[in-house]
Scaffold this motif. Structure first.
Motif, PDB file in Angstrom:
ATOM      1  N   CYS A   1     -24.703  -5.354  46.045  1.00 45.30           N
ATOM      2  CA  CYS A   1     -24.544  -4.401  44.832  1.00 45.30           C
ATOM      3  C   CYS A   1     -24.651  -2.804  45.460  1.00 45.30           C
ATOM      4  CB  CYS A   1     -25.701  -4.504  43.776  1.00 45.30           C
ATOM      5  SG  CYS A   1     -25.741  -3.490  42.511  1.00 45.30           S
ATOM      6  N   ILE A   2     -23.953  -2.178  45.114  1.00 48.51           N
ATOM      7  CA  ILE A   2     -23.554  -0.800  45.620  1.00 48.51           C
ATOM      8  C   ILE A   2     -24.644  -0.012  45.017  1.00 48.51           C
ATOM      9  CG2 ILE A   2     -21.975   0.296  43.981  1.00 48.51           C
ATOM     10  CD1 ILE A   2     -20.507   1.273  46.532  1.00 48.51           C
ATOM     11  N   ARG A   3     -25.046  -0.292  43.876  1.00 45.46           N
ATOM     12  CA  ARG A   3     -25.991   0.615  42.886  1.00 45.46           C
ATOM     13  C   ARG A   3     -27.259   0.153  43.165  1.00 45.46           C
ATOM     14  NH1 ARG A   3     -27.530   1.753  38.155  1.00 45.46           N
ATOM     15  NH2 ARG A   3     -27.042   3.811  37.071  1.00 45.46           N
TER      16      ARG A   3
ATOM     17  N   GLY B   1     -20.329   0.175  32.967  1.00 39.38           N
ATOM     18  CA  GLY B   1     -20.816  -1.157  33.313  1.00 39.38           C
ATOM     19  C   GLY B   1     -22.242  -1.315  33.854  1.00 39.38           C
TER      20      GLY B   1
ATOM     21  N   ALA C   1     -30.673   1.197  40.917  1.00 38.86           N
ATOM     22  CA  ALA C   1     -31.214   0.499  39.878  1.00 38.86           C
ATOM     23  C   ALA C   1     -32.784   0.506  39.825  1.00 38.86           C
ATOM     24  CB  ALA C   1     -30.526  -0.918  39.850  1.00 38.86           C
TER      25      ALA C   1
ATOM     26  N   GLY D   1     -27.545  -9.375  45.713  1.00 42.76           N
ATOM     27  CA  GLY D   1     -26.419 -10.383  46.277  1.00 42.76           C
ATOM     28  C   GLY D   1     -26.642 -10.017  47.838  1.00 42.76           C
TER      29      GLY D   1
ATOM     30  N   VAL E   1     -21.647  -7.918  52.744  1.00 42.16           N
ATOM     31  CA  VAL E   1     -20.772  -6.703  52.566  1.00 42.16           C
ATOM     32  C   VAL E   1     -20.531  -6.240  50.882  1.00 42.16           C
ATOM     33  CG1 VAL E   1     -19.470  -6.754  54.799  1.00 42.16           C
ATOM     34  CG2 VAL E   1     -18.925  -8.172  52.834  1.00 42.16           C
ATOM     35  N   ARG E   2     -20.543  -7.218  50.068  1.00 47.51           N
ATOM     36  CA  ARG E   2     -20.199  -7.060  48.790  1.00 47.51           C
ATOM     37  C   ARG E   2     -21.526  -6.958  47.973  1.00 47.51           C
ATOM     38  NH1 ARG E   2     -14.373  -8.393  46.660  1.00 47.51           N
ATOM     39  NH2 ARG E   2     -15.233  -6.666  45.244  1.00 47.51           N
TER      40      ARG E   2
ATOM     41  N   ARG F   1     -17.773 -17.464  43.045  1.00 42.88           N
ATOM     42  CA  ARG F   1     -16.623 -17.135  43.789  1.00 42.88           C
ATOM     43  C   ARG F   1     -15.438 -18.130  43.613  1.00 42.88           C
ATOM     44  NH1 ARG F   1     -18.947 -13.026  44.533  1.00 42.88           N
ATOM     45  NH2 ARG F   1     -19.532 -11.899  46.456  1.00 42.88           N
TER      46      ARG F   1
ATOM     47  N   VAL G   1     -24.115 -15.629  41.460  1.00 39.11           N
ATOM     48  CA  VAL G   1     -23.204 -15.027  41.842  1.00 39.11           C
ATOM     49  C   VAL G   1     -21.933 -16.276  41.940  1.00 39.11           C
ATOM     50  CG1 VAL G   1     -22.018 -14.184  43.895  1.00 39.11           C
ATOM     51  CG2 VAL G   1     -24.240 -13.250  43.171  1.00 39.11           C
TER      52      VAL G   1
ATOM     53  N   TRP H   1     -10.234  -3.043  48.374  1.00 38.37           N
ATOM     54  CA  TRP H   1     -11.726  -3.021  48.199  1.00 38.37           C
ATOM     55  C   TRP H   1     -12.359  -2.403  49.583  1.00 38.37           C
ATOM     56  CZ3 TRP H   1     -15.093  -5.324  51.929  1.00 38.37           C
ATOM     57  CH2 TRP H   1     -16.495  -5.226  51.587  1.00 38.37           C
TER      58      TRP H   1
ATOM     59  N   ARG I   1     -14.805   0.948  49.069  1.00 37.33           N
ATOM     60  CA  ARG I   1     -16.164   0.789  49.168  1.00 37.33           C
ATOM     61  C   ARG I   1     -16.566   1.700  50.123  1.00 37.33           C
ATOM     62  NH1 ARG I   1     -20.663  -3.276  47.886  1.00 37.33           N
ATOM     63  NH2 ARG I   1     -22.312  -2.168  49.036  1.00 37.33           N
TER      64      ARG I   1
ATOM     65  N   PHE J   1     -18.531   2.256  36.616  1.00 33.85           N
ATOM     66  CA  PHE J   1     -19.720   3.236  36.972  1.00 33.85           C
ATOM     67  C   PHE J   1     -20.261   3.947  35.555  1.00 33.85           C
ATOM     68  CE2 PHE J   1     -17.746   2.466  40.982  1.00 33.85           C
ATOM     69  CZ  PHE J   1     -19.095   1.973  41.659  1.00 33.85           C
TER      70      PHE J   1
ATOM     71  N   LEU K   1     -14.020  -1.067  41.644  1.00 29.56           N
ATOM     72  CA  LEU K   1     -14.453  -1.725  42.864  1.00 29.56           C
ATOM     73  C   LEU K   1     -14.941  -3.292  42.685  1.00 29.56           C
ATOM     74  CD1 LEU K   1     -15.401  -0.942  45.928  1.00 29.56           C
ATOM     75  CD2 LEU K   1     -17.792  -0.648  44.886  1.00 29.56           C
ATOM     76  N   ILE K   2     -15.748  -3.414  41.484  1.00 31.51           N
ATOM     77  CA  ILE K   2     -16.325  -4.792  41.596  1.00 31.51           C
ATOM     78  C   ILE K   2     -15.122  -6.110  41.390  1.00 31.51           C
ATOM     79  CG2 ILE K   2     -16.465  -4.884  39.229  1.00 31.51           C
ATOM     80  CD1 ILE K   2     -19.597  -5.803  39.770  1.00 31.51           C
TER      81      ILE K   2
HETATM   82  C1  HEM Z   1     -30.931  -4.260  38.007  1.00 37.86           C
HETATM   83  C2  HEM Z   1     -29.573  -3.884  37.986  1.00 37.86           C
HETATM   84  C3  HEM Z   1     -28.277  -4.854  38.896  1.00 37.86           C
HETATM   85  C4  HEM Z   1     -28.682  -5.910  39.570  1.00 37.86           C
HETATM   86  C5  HEM Z   1     -29.711  -7.021  39.421  1.00 37.86           C
HETATM   87  C6  HEM Z   1     -27.093  -6.141  40.022  1.00 37.86           C
HETATM   88  C7  HEM Z   1     -26.686  -7.161  40.863  1.00 37.86           C
HETATM   89  C8  HEM Z   1     -25.495  -7.207  41.473  1.00 37.86           C
HETATM   90  C9  HEM Z   1     -25.279  -8.375  42.404  1.00 37.86           C
HETATM   91  C10 HEM Z   1     -25.965  -9.655  42.679  1.00 37.86           C
HETATM   92  C11 HEM Z   1     -23.999  -8.172  42.954  1.00 37.86           C
HETATM   93  C12 HEM Z   1     -23.113  -8.939  43.795  1.00 37.86           C
HETATM   94  C13 HEM Z   1     -22.281  -9.705  43.091  1.00 37.86           C
HETATM   95  C14 HEM Z   1     -21.467 -10.683  44.060  1.00 37.86           C
HETATM   96  O1  HEM Z   1     -21.517 -10.728  45.084  1.00 37.86           O
HETATM   97  O2  HEM Z   1     -20.591 -11.256  43.486  1.00 37.86           O
HETATM   98  C15 HEM Z   1     -23.686  -6.646  42.692  1.00 37.86           C
HETATM   99  C16 HEM Z   1     -22.390  -6.242  42.908  1.00 37.86           C
HETATM  100  C17 HEM Z   1     -22.274  -4.898  42.381  1.00 37.86           C
HETATM  101  N1  HEM Z   1     -22.575  -4.128  41.345  1.00 37.86           N
HETATM  102 FE1  HEM Z   1     -24.821  -4.399  40.599  1.00 37.86          FE
HETATM  103  N2  HEM Z   1     -26.420  -5.168  39.968  1.00 37.86           N
HETATM  104  C18 HEM Z   1     -27.133  -4.286  39.099  1.00 37.86           C
HETATM  105  C19 HEM Z   1     -26.773  -2.893  38.447  1.00 37.86           C
HETATM  106  C20 HEM Z   1     -25.765  -2.288  38.870  1.00 37.86           C
HETATM  107  C21 HEM Z   1     -25.136  -1.099  37.988  1.00 37.86           C
HETATM  108  C22 HEM Z   1     -25.774  -0.382  37.067  1.00 37.86           C
HETATM  109  C23 HEM Z   1     -23.963  -0.859  38.573  1.00 37.86           C
HETATM  110  C24 HEM Z   1     -22.958   0.186  38.007  1.00 37.86           C
HETATM  111  C25 HEM Z   1     -21.939   0.064  37.482  1.00 37.86           C
HETATM  112  C26 HEM Z   1     -23.415  -1.790  39.584  1.00 37.86           C
HETATM  113  C27 HEM Z   1     -22.426  -1.688  40.317  1.00 37.86           C
HETATM  114  C28 HEM Z   1     -22.096  -2.833  41.186  1.00 37.86           C
HETATM  115  C29 HEM Z   1     -21.064  -3.074  41.876  1.00 37.86           C
HETATM  116  C30 HEM Z   1     -19.748  -1.825  41.925  1.00 37.86           C
HETATM  117  C31 HEM Z   1     -20.938  -4.093  42.678  1.00 37.86           C
HETATM  118  C32 HEM Z   1     -19.826  -4.641  43.477  1.00 37.86           C
HETATM  119  C33 HEM Z   1     -19.707  -4.072  45.108  1.00 37.86           C
HETATM  120  C34 HEM Z   1     -18.637  -4.674  45.745  1.00 37.86           C
HETATM  121  O3  HEM Z   1     -17.931  -5.619  45.314  1.00 37.86           O
HETATM  122  O4  HEM Z   1     -18.409  -4.153  46.711  1.00 37.86           O
HETATM  123  N3  HEM Z   1     -24.724  -2.687  39.587  1.00 37.86           N
HETATM  124  N4  HEM Z   1     -24.941  -6.241  41.695  1.00 37.86           N
END
Ligand code: HEM
Length: 491
Positions: free
Chosen positions: A452-454, A313, A458, A446, A449-450, A383, A381, A147, A151, A310, A139-140
């Motif tokens: 953090c899904i998790r 990562g 967390a 973040g 729409v994009r 882009r 972040v 996407w 999503r 998932f 997804l990321i």
């Molecule tokens: C404290 C822990 C975490 C923080 C602070 C965090 C922070 C973020 C941020 C800032 C983004 C947005 C990035 C962007 O816009 O380019 C993001 C997206 C994402 N994160 Fe996390 N993250 C954390 C933990 C996790 C974990 C453990 C996973 C699982 C694998 C995860 C999965 C994702 C995914 C899949 C996206 C993309 C969503 C999309 O593009 O639709 N995150 N995260």
């Protein structure tokens, strides 16, 4: 005749490729530089192929060479080149990541536009170094319709209702680690010295323990590579790429086995109870015609990418959040005492905690928010501009990279007040909007729409761990600890 036609075709192909390469390495960066400078943006002049890479590497080396004080601002240490660029050229500035300019977006409203307009501003994975690209899939990395579809499918899995059942699993994993720590401290009540960080990925991370060490190794290799991609470099038979290929094969093998085992169990109905995330991915297989081998292989490949994301990562981001929370509570004993008091009030000696208990831990909630604000595990972040576009007053050529330094937005005294660098969880007592004096500037996960899904998971993981830790231990910073936060490539 045929021979001379072939030769001229070959020469034309070579000339076209040579021109493309020259354009990529020289003419295009110079053109982009001219456009950026004409809008008052400032930065170093473009230097052939490497841009600011050499200086950046040197300044990081220097910055990481010594520890800092536990209460020092980590901003200049973890973003030394960016801090220097902003200091030298001001907020309207850019730096060079190889042959690409990277423009800093410092205005919070523009940051949000960039994060939300996902069709104009793509994630920068496709231009990052090829080893990093192997680490991250699913997804990321997806864009556009792919996407969107993914999503929508995954969103419901991360709703709070779904996560409620996971609290007991988190508690179990956490108690296992805490039991181990209990065995490490003397029984006569005198203090023991425990390095907590190495244990935390076991908690926040994978179901597949074996993958940790090879993923860490791949992360290390990615960190050693230059931050941009040189076309074709991954095909060179260097030691680094041979090892990265071997690791990737091993991961593919691990997940292929996992997929086959789970499919077997599903077929023989050995699984009863709720389907999990893994089953969701496998359902995709049912949507393709299994007779079509090519389609089937593609879906398996995509499932493996999602598994990488998932099940492995992001564990570092989550364990960083737990670690920083523990460090801050160790330094600020008053907050540790207050948080423990509340934990004992809410939980007492109750064996099983649940999601409602978490909701009642107001002090811990404020502490975790303050940690996410001052020490966001994803410090920025980025882009890349997909097609030339305007952004506020800027006109940005295709291929420009954008950097949104979340950590600096979280340190802006105009938004958070003069005491922004002090550890003051009380600023979050009445929610995130009040903490930022009415600005929607708290964006550790973040924006739009994009985001953090998790994110919810967390935060819950952190609260569960710290709650149970507080209930069993009183803690302070070890006299042998040297404070040296650093950035590793993460999501
Ligand atoms: C404290 C822990 C975490 C923080 C602070 C965090 C922070 C973020 C941020 C800032 C983004 C947005 C990035 C962007 O816009 O380019 C993001 C997206 C994402 N994160 Fe996390 N993250 C954390 C933990 C996790 C974990 C453990 C996973 C699982 C694998 C995860 C999965 C994702 C995914 C899949 C996206 C993309 C969503 C999309 O593009 O639709 N995150 N995260």
């Amino acid at each position: 005749m045929l021979c001379s036609t072939l030769i001229s075709l070959l020469l034309t192909a070579v000339a076209v490729e040579a021109w493309r390469f020259l354009n990529w390495i020289w003419f295009q960066p110079k053109r982009m530089e001219k456009i950026l400078r004409s809008q008052g943006l400032k930065g170093n002049s473009y230097r052939f192929l490497f841009g600011d890479a050499k200086e950046t590497a040197l300044i990081y080396k220097e910055s990481y060479s010594k520890p800092i004080g536990i209460n020092d601002d980590i901003g200049p240490r973890v973003m030394p080149f960016i801090s220097k660029t902003l200091e030298t050229f001001g907020d309207r500035s850019f730096m060079w990541v190889g042959p690409r300019p990277l423009v800093f977006i410092m205005d919070e409203e523009l940051m949000k536009v960039v994060m939300n307009k996902h069709t104009s501003f793509h994630k920068s994975f496709k231009i990052s170094n090829p080893i990093f690209r192997r680490l991250v899939g699913g997804l990321i990395r997806f864009e556009g319709e792919k996407w969107n579809k993914n999503r929508k499918k995954l969103n419901p899995l991360f709703h709070l209702d779904k996560l409620r059942d996971m609290v007991s699993t988190m508690q179990k994993l956490c108690e296992e680690i805490l039991d181990e720590w209990s065995n490490k401290v003397p029984t006569n009540g005198s203090p023991g010295d425990i390095d907590v960080f190495p244990y935390l990925p076991d908690y926040t991370g994978s179901v597949v323990k074996r993958t940790f060490s090879i993923i860490s190794e791949l992360t290390l290799l990615a960190n050693q590579a230059q931050p941009f991609s040189i076309p074709g470099e991954q095909y060179l038979p260097t030691k680094k790429y041979r090892r990265a290929n071997a690791i990737e094969n091993e991961l593919t093998h691990t997940f292929t086995n996992m997929i086959q085992e789970r499919l077997k169990k599903r077929n023989t109905r050995e699984i009863n109870g709720e389907l999990d995330l893994f089953d969701m991915f496998l359902d995709e297989l049912n949507e393709v015609d299994t007779k079509d081998k090519k389609d089937h292989a593609m879906v398996i490949h995509e499932i493996i990418q999602q598994c990488k994301l998932f099940f492995m990562g992001g564990y570092e981001t989550s364990s960083n959040l737990v670690t920083w929370t523990i460090i801050m509570l160790a330094v600020h004993k008053d907050w540790q005492d207050r948080a423990r008091e509340e934990v004992l009030q809410v939980l007492g000696n109750k064996n099983k905690m649940n999601a409602d208990d978490l909701g009642q831990l107001k002090i811990l909630n404020m502490v975790v928010h303050e940690v996410l604000c001052l020490y966001p595990p994803s410090i920025e972040v980025s882009r890349v501009v997909e097609e030339e576009t305007s952004l506020g007053e800027f006109y940005l050529p295709k291929g420009t990279m954008l950097m949104l330094p979340v950590i600096l937005l979280h340190r802006n005294p105009k938004i958070w007040g003069k005491d922004v660098l002090e550890f003051k969880p009380e600023r979050f007592a009445e929610g995130v909007l009040k903490a930022a004096n009415g600005h929607a500037s708290f964006i550790p996960f973040g924006w739009g729409v994009r985001n953090c899904i998790r994110a919810n998971l967390a935060v819950w993981e952190t609260k569960v761990f710290v709650t149970l830790f507080l209930r069993r231990f009183s803690f302070e910073i070890s006299p042998t600890y040297a404070h040296g936060p650093l950035v590793s490539l993460n999501m």
